[in-house]
Design a protein around this motif. Structure first.
Motif: not given
Length: 403
Positions: A217-227, A241-245, A268-274
């Motif tokens: 999903g999109t990476i935004r402040p409220y998404k808590g990905l840093e946690d 861990l795979t991060v897609v967003g 694995t970091f896929v930093n785009r809208y797939v």
């Protein structure tokens, strides 16, 4: 209800040019309503100047495979500057002549267009329903003038509104505590399944001791990905861990944490809208989906995960509790706590390899709209109990379900 046919409904929501979860939701809801009603759609095409959109680099790219049903008349679409597209949208409305206009609410950028459409609806004798995905977009709420604009000008829209749809009891409380909606009936329509992709044929994976986590999903402040990134660094080496967003609102902290993590070699970091064609592959490769939101009213990635039957760790915030409580693969966790997230992921790992039944369905959403239409006097008495066939696959299989 017209004597010569079914009730006519026009749904207004996000188009495909500024692709987001609301684009998919608008299409899925419209197609579901078309199983019972005669339905048209007005799409918001150019939401705002492209340079101001977080996903500006992909605006206009064809990333979706989902399409409107053949029987749905679609006007695509309305541009933020209004002329001549908004004039043409009013002409479409007048030509289609629905009994109900359903406005999807997710961003203040559509407010001025919605005011025009609602005013036209009043002149044409069309009832107006607003479906709230949240009271206000979190990014917009951080900007004082955007928040003021939305909170001020939405009131004339709500005065023209005769019915409201929300996704949860939490949203209902939030909405009614924010705006005066006395006398306006509402109904709760839980988010329908996102099961609209062709599944990728896969064989059941042979257990190898590795637990594959997915954040989507999109990476935004409220998404808590840093946690999650912090928690992942505390998990054993058999976890990946795979991060897609796509990064929104300039929220680069998760990306920096991934690069600096002691466990970076397992991320694995896929930093785009797939594109839609890629989505099932990521879920097919996952054992466990983790959604560590700090706040949320609804979550498209949660519904994708449930449609695939995957176990999911999700924070017990907002409308997510109601959305996931009936899903047997859910492990709830407190928000904002990496240590609690570590424990929840370990616990949920015991569920890996099982597939769970998705309790959501679009016919339940249609039933909620039907109840609301009946309360508004649009449908004759006794028609509010009829529910058409389900659009959701409810029996999970070992390969990914359609989403």
């Amino acid at each position: 209800m017209p004597a010569d046919g079914p009730t006519r409904v026009v749904v207004v929501g996000s188009g495909w040019r500024f692709l987001s979860g609301i684009s998919y939701y608008t299409c899925r809801l419209t197609n579901a309503l078309a199983e019972r009603y005669e339905v048209g759609a007005i799409l918001m095409r150019q939401l705002l100047p492209t340079r101001l959109y977080p996903g500006r680099g992909r605006v206009g790219q064809r990333l979706n495979d989902l399409a409107y049903a053949p029987g749905v008349e679609v006007f695509d679409g309305v541009d933020w500057w209004g002329v001549p597209s908004l004039v043409r949208a009013v002409r479409f409305l007048r030509s289609f002549r629905p009994e109900v206009l359903v406005l999807q609410w997710w961003t203040g950028t559509v407010l001025h267009s919605y005011l025009v459409l609602a005013a036209a609806a009043r002149l044409l004798g069309i009832r107006v329903v607003v479906e709230f995905h949240e009271v206000q977009d979190t990014g917009e709420a951080q900007h004082r003038w955007a928040a003021w604009y939305t909170r001020t000008l939405i009131r004339p829209l709500l005065r023209r509104t005769e019915g409201v749809i929300v996704h949860s009891g939490f949203d209902r409380v939030q909405l009614r505590s924010t705006y005066d909606l006395d006398g306006v009936p509402d109904e709760i329509a839980l988010h329908g399944p996102f099961d609209h992709h062709d599944a990728v044929p896969v064989s059941p994976r042979v257990p190898d001791g590795t637990v594959r986590l997915l954040f989507f999903g999109t990476i935004r402040p409220y998404k808590g990905l840093e946690d999650l990134v912090e928690a992942f660094g505390r998990l054993p080496s058999n976890y990946t861990l795979t991060v897609v967003g796509e990064t929104w609102e300039g929220w680069d902290r998760p990306a920096s944490m991934i690069a600096e993590s002691p466990a970076a070699g397992r991320i694995t970091f896929v930093n785009r809208y797939v594109a839609d064609s890629e989505v099932d592959g990521f879920f097919a490769d996952a054992d466990l989906v983790v959604l560590p939101y700090r706040r949320s009213s609804a979550s498209g990635p949660l519904h994708i995960a449930m449609s695939h039957g995957l176990p999911v760790v999700v924070t017990a915030v907002g409308g997510l509790v109601e959305a996931a409580s009936d899903y047997s693969g859910t492990t709830f966790v407190a928000a904002g706590s990496p240590s609690a997230l570590v424990d929840a992921v370990r616990s949920a790992s015991l569920n890996v390899g099982r597939r769970h039944t998705d309790p959501s369905s679009w016919e339940k959403s249609v039933a909620a709209f039907t109840r609301l239409f009946a309360r508004m006097g649009v449908l004759p008495v006794g028609q509010d109990a009829v529910i058409t066939a389900s659009s959701n696959q409810t029996v999970p299989v070992l390969s990914p379900d359609l989403r």
